[in-house]
Design a protein around this motif. Sequence first.
Motif, PDB file in Angstrom:
ATOM      1  N   ILE A 262      -0.576 -16.279   9.061  1.00 34.81           N
ATOM      2  CA  ILE A 262      -0.465 -15.981   7.625  1.00 34.81           C
ATOM      3  C   ILE A 262      -1.414 -14.845   7.242  1.00 34.81           C
ATOM      4  CG2 ILE A 262       0.421 -18.272   6.994  1.00 34.81           C
ATOM      5  CD1 ILE A 262      -2.317 -19.034   5.936  1.00 34.81           C
ATOM      6  N   VAL A 265       0.355 -11.452   8.439  1.00 32.17           N
ATOM      7  CA  VAL A 265       1.463 -11.044   7.580  1.00 32.17           C
ATOM      8  C   VAL A 265       0.922 -10.499   6.255  1.00 32.17           C
ATOM      9  CG1 VAL A 265       3.468 -11.857   6.289  1.00 32.17           C
ATOM     10  CG2 VAL A 265       3.137 -12.581   8.648  1.00 32.17           C
ATOM     11  N   LEU A 268      -0.477  -6.911   6.233  1.00 34.25           N
ATOM     12  CA  LEU A 268       0.474  -5.794   6.206  1.00 34.25           C
ATOM     13  C   LEU A 268       0.594  -5.223   4.800  1.00 34.25           C
ATOM     14  CD1 LEU A 268       3.396  -7.267   8.333  1.00 34.25           C
ATOM     15  CD2 LEU A 268       1.663  -5.628   9.074  1.00 34.25           C
ATOM     16  N   PHE A 269       0.497  -6.107   3.795  1.00 33.02           N
ATOM     17  CA  PHE A 269       0.653  -5.688   2.407  1.00 33.02           C
ATOM     18  C   PHE A 269      -0.676  -5.238   1.795  1.00 33.02           C
ATOM     19  CE2 PHE A 269       4.407  -8.072   3.225  1.00 33.02           C
ATOM     20  CZ  PHE A 269       5.370  -7.569   2.374  1.00 33.02           C
ATOM     21  N   ARG A 271      -2.779  -2.889   3.024  1.00 37.91           N
ATOM     22  CA  ARG A 271      -3.282  -1.622   3.556  1.00 37.91           C
ATOM     23  C   ARG A 271      -3.860  -0.723   2.470  1.00 37.91           C
ATOM     24  NH1 ARG A 271       1.360  -1.133   7.568  1.00 37.91           N
ATOM     25  NH2 ARG A 271       0.506  -2.233   9.345  1.00 37.91           N
ATOM     26  N   SER A 295       0.501  -4.236  -4.793  1.00 37.83           N
ATOM     27  CA  SER A 295       0.240  -2.810  -4.612  1.00 37.83           C
ATOM     28  C   SER A 295       1.535  -2.047  -4.815  1.00 37.83           C
ATOM     29  CB  SER A 295      -0.285  -2.572  -3.216  1.00 37.83           C
ATOM     30  OG  SER A 295       0.770  -2.733  -2.290  1.00 37.83           O
ATOM     31  N   GLN A 296       1.479  -0.748  -4.607  1.00 32.25           N
ATOM     32  CA  GLN A 296       2.661   0.107  -4.688  1.00 32.25           C
ATOM     33  C   GLN A 296       3.787  -0.386  -3.786  1.00 32.25           C
ATOM     34  OE1 GLN A 296       1.689   4.253  -3.824  1.00 32.25           O
ATOM     35  NE2 GLN A 296       2.864   4.683  -5.682  1.00 32.25           N
ATOM     36  N   LEU A 297       3.398  -0.874  -2.596  1.00 32.01           N
ATOM     37  CA  LEU A 297       4.395  -1.287  -1.615  1.00 32.01           C
ATOM     38  C   LEU A 297       5.065  -2.602  -1.977  1.00 32.01           C
ATOM     39  CD1 LEU A 297       2.485  -0.517   1.699  1.00 32.01           C
ATOM     40  CD2 LEU A 297       4.613   0.565   0.963  1.00 32.01           C
ATOM     41  N   GLY A 298       4.252  -3.527  -2.530  1.00 27.75           N
ATOM     42  CA  GLY A 298       4.792  -4.847  -2.821  1.00 27.75           C
ATOM     43  C   GLY A 298       3.686  -5.874  -2.728  1.00 27.75           C
ATOM     44  N   GLU A 299       4.048  -7.139  -2.576  1.00 26.37           N
ATOM     45  CA  GLU A 299       3.037  -8.178  -2.475  1.00 26.37           C
ATOM     46  C   GLU A 299       3.558  -9.308  -1.620  1.00 26.37           C
ATOM     47  OE1 GLU A 299       3.661  -8.676  -6.960  1.00 26.37           O
ATOM     48  OE2 GLU A 299       2.916 -10.624  -6.321  1.00 26.37           O
ATOM     49  N   ASN A 300       2.653 -10.190  -1.205  1.00 27.90           N
ATOM     50  CA  ASN A 300       3.038 -11.244  -0.289  1.00 27.90           C
ATOM     51  C   ASN A 300       2.160 -12.462  -0.474  1.00 27.90           C
ATOM     52  OD1 ASN A 300       2.390 -12.415   2.779  1.00 27.90           O
ATOM     53  ND2 ASN A 300       4.537 -12.051   2.322  1.00 27.90           N
ATOM     54  N   THR A 301       2.767 -13.637  -0.377  1.00 28.98           N
ATOM     55  CA  THR A 301       1.995 -14.874  -0.296  1.00 28.98           C
ATOM     56  C   THR A 301       2.497 -15.655   0.903  1.00 28.98           C
ATOM     57  OG1 THR A 301       1.838 -14.951  -2.690  1.00 28.98           O
ATOM     58  CG2 THR A 301       1.300 -16.963  -1.516  1.00 28.98           C
ATOM     59  N   ALA A 302       1.562 -16.125   1.731  1.00 33.04           N
ATOM     60  CA  ALA A 302       1.925 -16.896   2.908  1.00 33.04           C
ATOM     61  C   ALA A 302       1.092 -18.162   2.899  1.00 33.04           C
ATOM     62  CB  ALA A 302       1.642 -16.083   4.161  1.00 33.04           C
ATOM     63  N   THR A 303       1.717 -19.282   3.250  1.00 31.84           N
ATOM     64  CA  THR A 303       0.998 -20.559   3.162  1.00 31.84           C
ATOM     65  C   THR A 303       1.078 -21.332   4.469  1.00 31.84           C
ATOM     66  OG1 THR A 303       3.010 -21.552   2.291  1.00 31.84           O
ATOM     67  CG2 THR A 303       1.364 -20.865   0.684  1.00 31.84           C
TER      68      THR A 303
ATOM     69  N   GLN B 101       7.607 -20.520   4.348  1.00 31.68           N
ATOM     70  CA  GLN B 101       6.173 -20.256   4.348  1.00 31.68           C
ATOM     71  C   GLN B 101       5.788 -18.947   3.667  1.00 31.68           C
ATOM     72  OE1 GLN B 101       5.057 -20.590   8.593  1.00 31.68           O
ATOM     73  NE2 GLN B 101       3.056 -21.183   7.769  1.00 31.68           N
ATOM     74  N   LYS B 103       6.506 -15.668   0.990  1.00 32.35           N
ATOM     75  CA  LYS B 103       7.192 -15.127  -0.179  1.00 32.35           C
ATOM     76  C   LYS B 103       6.704 -13.705  -0.378  1.00 32.35           C
ATOM     77  CE  LYS B 103       7.493 -19.557  -2.535  1.00 32.35           C
ATOM     78  NZ  LYS B 103       8.536 -19.954  -1.553  1.00 32.35           N
ATOM     79  N   THR B 105       7.480  -9.582  -1.860  1.00 31.85           N
ATOM     80  CA  THR B 105       8.240  -8.670  -2.686  1.00 31.85           C
ATOM     81  C   THR B 105       7.947  -7.271  -2.179  1.00 31.85           C
ATOM     82  OG1 THR B 105       7.916 -10.140  -4.540  1.00 31.85           O
ATOM     83  CG2 THR B 105       8.655  -7.899  -5.046  1.00 31.85           C
TER      84      THR B 105
END
Lengths: 363, 363
Positions: A262, A265, A268-269, A271, A295-303, B101, B103, B105
């Motif tokens: 997690i 992954v 990666l968002f 950077r 950020s400009q690229l996007g966002e992520n949540t991993a659990t 796991q 999510k 964007t």
Amino acid sequence: MKIQVTQENLNRALTSVARIANTRNTLPILANVLIKTVDNRVCVAATNLNIAITHYIGSKVKDKGGITVPARLTQEFVASIPGGVIDLRLDETKLHIETDQYKSTINGTAVDDFPVMPSIENGTSWSVNAKTLKNALSQVVIAASSDEARPVLTGVYFFTDKGNLFVAATDSYRLAEKKVTKLKDEVKLLVPATSIQELLRLISDSSEDVEVKHDEQQVLFRIGDIELVTRLIEGEYPDYKKLIPSKFATTAKLDKNDFVNITKVSSLFARESAGSVTVEADETAKQVGIRSIASQLGENTATAAAEVDGTGAITLNSRYVLDALNATNGQSTNINFNGKLEPCVIKSDEETDYTHVIMPLKS
Amino acid sequence: MKIQVTQENLNRALTSVARIANTRNTLPILANVLIKTVDNRVCVAATNLNIAITHYIGSKVKDKGGITVPARLTQEFVASIPGGVIDLRLDETKLHIETDQYKSTINGTAVDDFPVMPSIENGTSWSVNAKTLKNALSQVVIAASSDEARPVLTGVYFFTDKGNLFVAATDSYRLAEKKVTKLKDEVKLLVPATSIQELLRLISDSSEDVEVKHDEQQVLFRIGDIELVTRLIEGEYPDYKKLIPSKFATTAKLDKNDFVNITKVSSLFARESAGSVTVEADETAKQVGIRSIASQLGENTATAAAEVDGTGAITLNSRYVLDALNATNGQSTNINFNGKLEPCVIKSDEETDYTHVIMPLKS
């Protein structure tokens, strides 16, 4: 000089030493390796003035002598030829290297022009199991700084406390400490992390003990037939112990592989935000989440599933989290912290003698 | 757009296409990949304007549509998450990618801004066994030039002669030619070597046939669910056949591995002379020797047993010799030449349909 060695031995010795001989040095001869008879053996050595490595190999010595030859060419040449006996013969500064199939001449430079290899006459000596030392140093060296502006932080600190040897390193953003072994002698050494990296390369799986000998200026590590001598760093090491908290508002325990995945992954968002991610431990949902900052690229949540005691969040550099997890042994890992401003401790129940501390980022 | 795909399929498709999307391009959108529904499938595509790759994958399409998203982030993200079903959902230009796991964007750009993927409406079609084509192209593409000053030499030439398909490449210093297969159609295509490198990457061991379709400007290669379209190079390919000698003053046959080893070792000593080595075939001594030209560093001679007909010597670039040997199949290799100025031919008795020619250096 007229000697016979096996390709296997000479190749091993050149592989040990050639890496520190480099052509970018201001002294051209430091790009050479020294090949010299010492009684019935041959010593192969190189130095970059901070560190010197010498590897002794068995040899038939017909005529004694020595020469220095370009490290890279000599190493690549010896590595490329087949196993078996090699004849080395010196003709002034030309080194003739011959096998049945290969006849080479490498132009060298006289031994007199080569720096004298450092030695330690008087000093303290002790020894430690090679595998134990290698594991401990690998776990802490990653936290050392590469910024020469604060020289003490570029070192790995060896010290004894109540009969135990510890090693520690910190770049002021993170800190790693490992209890290595019991040791009677009193030790306090600050060894350049770059030298520790070379030492780690030289300790193989078949190495037994590492002998350590040191005076005020230098330390020597002897691993079988190999000797590494390096200068010590001067200065007082920071009293880091007081930075490590012992009580925590939030503790979470989760599978280490899940934690690595997690974090990877989410990184990666992260950077654009220099690796910044927020770790959220949720006692009710029984999970740890890692959220990358939008950020400009996007966002992520991993659990990932976790045992959590005390819901809380902290913002960390994801690269430091990954380094810490890679350095930690054990199937599960604990991440413990007190709010957003105090140091975070990563540790495994399965390895209580290793502690990794990461300073939070402002979120 | 609202679709479901497997991580395995999406990862395979992104791996196929993402490499040619790059951020150094002047058009920022070319750093993106296109993800778009096409009937009941999803097409994943990228282009650098010279070459376009499209990979079709199976999908549950709930709502059709499409988006372009940053190639590197998307590929790394999908490669990092575990296997299984992934939901993709578009919300304006935000692509939501979700598993149990994870999510995420990812901020995208509308499909309208992406270049139209090229297609070939009318043209000649034929097909060739994937493995045969891959082997043949790997053997010749190494001889193509990377110097844009002579565009025709940066291509791999496909042509038919007396019912056989040939591929050939030359950078004017060396030349490789392979007879691929029987083919009824008349073919004459000059394909950029950089596109051939991408094509080679896309042909896997499980690929069956490669379908080829071309008009005057473009060629399309279809490998299963993947399509690669590339522009053709204009211009007349040099009549290289007349450069290949058929009679030789010196021929030598030796074990290919021996030949590789002695060339590698000699090349270490040939760095100052830009790789120049002299190959000496000795009929009496029954050996081939490779001598590196004496330099500041030293010199080397390496020999291997050989069947020689006609003693002689030729000076060659050792890197070209190694490339030729690596491209040649068979246990043994022949090296054939006529004195120091004429082209040298490297060929194996075990593979008569492959010819590699190297121009000599002045010695």
